[in-house]
Design a protein around this motif. Structure first.
Motif, short mmCIF file in Angstrom:
data_model
loop_
_atom_site.label_atom_id
_atom_site.label_comp_id
_atom_site.label_asym_id
_atom_site.label_seq_id
_atom_site.Cartn_x
_atom_site.Cartn_y
_atom_site.Cartn_z
N ALA A 218 -5.88 -4.35 3.67
CA ALA A 218 -4.70 -3.35 4.18
C ALA A 218 -3.63 -3.54 3.32
O ALA A 218 -2.70 -2.47 3.32
CB ALA A 218 -4.45 -3.67 5.49
N PRO A 219 -2.91 -4.61 2.86
CA PRO A 219 -1.70 -4.95 2.16
C PRO A 219 -1.71 -3.89 0.98
O PRO A 219 -1.06 -3.35 0.46
CB PRO A 219 -1.32 -6.33 1.99
CG PRO A 219 -2.03 -6.78 3.14
CD PRO A 219 -3.36 -6.09 3.45
N ILE A 220 -2.84 -4.21 0.04
CA ILE A 220 -3.25 -3.71 -1.15
C ILE A 220 -3.38 -1.92 -0.96
O ILE A 220 -2.84 -1.32 -1.84
CB ILE A 220 -4.59 -4.11 -1.90
CG1 ILE A 220 -4.01 -5.62 -2.22
CG2 ILE A 220 -4.80 -3.52 -3.07
CD1 ILE A 220 -5.23 -6.59 -2.85
N ILE A 221 -4.00 -1.72 0.02
CA ILE A 221 -4.31 -0.31 0.24
C ILE A 221 -2.86 0.31 0.50
O ILE A 221 -2.58 1.46 0.09
CB ILE A 221 -5.09 0.19 1.57
CG1 ILE A 221 -6.46 -0.49 1.28
CG2 ILE A 221 -5.19 1.60 1.78
CD1 ILE A 221 -7.44 -0.44 2.30
N TRP A 222 -2.15 -0.07 1.27
CA TRP A 222 -0.98 0.28 1.78
C TRP A 222 0.04 0.44 0.52
O TRP A 222 0.96 1.51 0.28
CB TRP A 222 0.00 -0.63 2.77
CG TRP A 222 1.47 -0.64 2.92
CD1 TRP A 222 2.16 0.53 3.48
CD2 TRP A 222 2.32 -1.37 2.28
NE1 TRP A 222 3.66 0.39 3.26
CE2 TRP A 222 3.55 -0.90 2.59
CE3 TRP A 222 2.27 -2.63 1.38
CZ2 TRP A 222 4.66 -1.48 2.03
CZ3 TRP A 222 3.37 -3.01 1.00
CH2 TRP A 222 4.61 -2.45 1.21
N ALA A 223 0.01 -0.81 -0.40
CA ALA A 223 0.78 -0.75 -1.59
C ALA A 223 0.53 0.34 -2.62
O ALA A 223 1.23 1.13 -3.17
CB ALA A 223 0.74 -2.03 -2.15
N ALA A 224 -0.91 0.43 -2.68
CA ALA A 224 -1.43 1.49 -3.77
C ALA A 224 -1.17 2.98 -3.13
O ALA A 224 -0.60 3.73 -4.13
CB ALA A 224 -2.81 1.56 -3.89
N GLU A 225 -1.08 3.03 -1.88
CA GLU A 225 -0.62 4.49 -1.47
C GLU A 225 0.73 4.99 -1.56
O GLU A 225 1.13 6.12 -1.77
CB GLU A 225 -1.16 4.32 0.06
CG GLU A 225 -2.57 4.75 0.35
CD GLU A 225 -2.88 4.82 1.94
OE1 GLU A 225 -2.07 4.49 2.78
OE2 GLU A 225 -4.21 5.10 2.15
N ASN A 226 1.46 3.96 -1.47
CA ASN A 226 3.00 3.95 -1.78
C ASN A 226 3.36 3.89 -3.12
O ASN A 226 4.67 3.87 -3.36
CB ASN A 226 3.69 2.84 -0.92
CG ASN A 226 3.93 3.55 0.60
OD1 ASN A 226 4.11 4.44 1.09
ND2 ASN A 226 2.59 2.75 1.38
N GLY A 227 2.58 3.79 -4.05
CA GLY A 227 2.84 3.78 -5.65
C GLY A 227 3.64 2.45 -5.86
O GLY A 227 4.31 2.23 -6.89
N ILE A 228 3.43 1.47 -5.10
CA ILE A 228 3.96 0.03 -5.49
C ILE A 228 3.20 -0.74 -6.57
O ILE A 228 3.71 -1.51 -7.15
CB ILE A 228 4.09 -0.76 -4.24
CG1 ILE A 228 5.13 0.23 -3.18
CG2 ILE A 228 4.62 -1.99 -4.33
CD1 ILE A 228 5.21 -0.34 -1.79
N VAL A 229 1.84 -0.67 -6.18
CA VAL A 229 1.18 -1.33 -7.41
C VAL A 229 0.09 -0.47 -8.07
O VAL A 229 -0.36 0.50 -7.53
CB VAL A 229 0.10 -2.45 -6.38
CG1 VAL A 229 1.10 -3.38 -5.94
CG2 VAL A 229 -0.67 -1.74 -5.45
N ASN A 230 -0.51 -0.88 -9.02
CA ASN A 230 -1.65 -0.33 -9.97
C ASN A 230 -2.57 -1.12 -10.06
O ASN A 230 -2.38 -2.52 -9.66
CB ASN A 230 -1.02 0.27 -11.14
CG ASN A 230 0.21 1.31 -11.24
OD1 ASN A 230 0.15 2.30 -10.25
ND2 ASN A 230 1.23 1.26 -11.97
N GLY A 231 -3.76 -0.78 -10.39
CA GLY A 231 -4.79 -1.83 -10.75
C GLY A 231 -4.80 -2.14 -12.07
O GLY A 231 -3.93 -1.95 -12.96
N VAL A 232 -5.61 -3.13 -12.38
CA VAL A 232 -5.84 -3.63 -13.89
C VAL A 232 -6.61 -2.75 -14.66
O VAL A 232 -6.44 -2.69 -15.80
CB VAL A 232 -6.32 -5.11 -14.03
CG1 VAL A 232 -5.39 -6.06 -13.11
CG2 VAL A 232 -7.61 -5.15 -13.26
N SER A 233 -7.08 -1.73 -13.69
CA SER A 233 -7.89 -0.83 -14.24
C SER A 233 -8.07 0.45 -13.31
O SER A 233 -7.37 0.32 -12.28
CB SER A 233 -9.31 -1.19 -14.89
OG SER A 233 -10.19 -1.39 -13.92
N GLU A 234 -8.73 1.37 -13.59
CA GLU A 234 -8.56 2.65 -12.75
C GLU A 234 -9.59 2.35 -11.46
O GLU A 234 -9.42 2.69 -10.33
CB GLU A 234 -9.47 3.87 -13.49
CG GLU A 234 -8.55 4.32 -14.49
CD GLU A 234 -8.94 5.69 -15.14
OE1 GLU A 234 -10.11 5.93 -14.61
OE2 GLU A 234 -8.30 6.22 -15.96
#
Length: 273
Positions: A164-180
């Motif tokens: 949930a934290p990573i999904i939330w952060a990705a949805e809000n543009g806070i994190v990117n992945g190391v790849s797509e």
């Protein structure tokens, strides 16, 4: 002789009658004076503002000197029962001492439910922080919002403790992945990666990230900062979120520790109260 005796008897009778009336009147007066002591409701002098049953406050006072509706006793008691008691923090961590530089920040993180220990009695302040750990900390700061969507990363699922934290952060543009397709949640996080994530988080919150200055250039290793993290590191150093590991180095590529993360998060929260 009989007339004299009769006169004497009449006088005595009148005297006794007068004494009886006087005694009766005195009895009535005493009962009236003392009667208030035995009533079910206490006698209150309307001219007297003091009430022995009052705790020093007028129940009909709204705090501004104006009369207002009195609060029922049960409501007042409920209010008193709900008053929060300030409790002193008891340090549960055997590896965090009062003379450690990170004691205050670990205390802050623990008290506010932002970071937990790796066990009941260990915080592991010098342990390397992972990417998933940092995002989870920010997610807790946000109050752990409920999510229903699943992850777009192949190595992250909503059922994971960090899902949930990573999904939330990705949805809000806070994190990117190391790849797509990969986030690499268990990879150690570097100091410049923390700066980048905190910079994006500040943007997502609508905070001012335009602080000028090139304080980061005061460190002799500033050229080792990755190009994608340059702006974020400038902001983090200018706002004192990240200081040098030494007087002359900022060490952007070094892995960050749990104590360092707790310190950065505390500085961020305190600066944006």
């Amino acid at each position: 002789m009989n007339k004299k005796l009769l006169s004497i008897l009449v006088c005595l009778a009148m005297l006794i009658s007068g004494l009886s009336i006087f005694a009766y009147a005195a009895t009535i007066e005493v009962e009236i004076d003392l009667g208030g002591l035995f009533d079910d409701e206490p006698v209150v002098n309307p001219d007297d503002g003091d009430d022995e049953d009052n705790d020093g406050k007028d129940d009909n006072n709204d705090g501004k000197g104006n009369g207002g509706p009195s609060r029922p006793n049960n409501e007042r008691e409920e209010f008193d029962d709900n008053e929060e008691e300030v409790k002193e923090w008891t340090n549960p961590f055997s590896d965090v001492k009062e003379n450690d530089w990170f004691f205050g920040t670990v205390k802050f993180a623990s008290e506010n439910g932002i970071m937990n220990g790796v066990s009941e009695n260990e915080f592991a302040p010098n342990q390397t922080l992972t990417r998933a750990m940092l995002v989870t900390i920010l997610y807790r700061v946000e109050g752990s919002p409920r999510l229903e969507s699943d992850s777009t990363f192949s190595d992250v699922s909503l059922s994971d403790w960090y899902g949930a934290p990573i999904i939330w952060a990705a949805e809000n543009g806070i994190v990117n992945g190391v790849s797509e397709t990969e986030f690499a949640p268990n990879n150690a996080i570097t100091r410049e990666q923390i700066a980048a994530i905190m910079y994006r988080y500040a943007n997502a919150k609508g905070y001012d990230v335009t602080q000028g200055g090139m304080a980061v250039r005061e460190y002799e290793d500033y050229e080792s900062i990755s190009s994608w993290a340059s702006e974020a590191m400038q902001w983090a150093v200018n706002t004192k979120l990240i200081n040098g590991k030494t007087k002359t180095t900022v060490c952007p590529q070094d892995n960050a520790t749990r104590a360092e993360a707790a310190t950065i998060i505390m500085r961020f929260i305190e600066a944006n109260k």
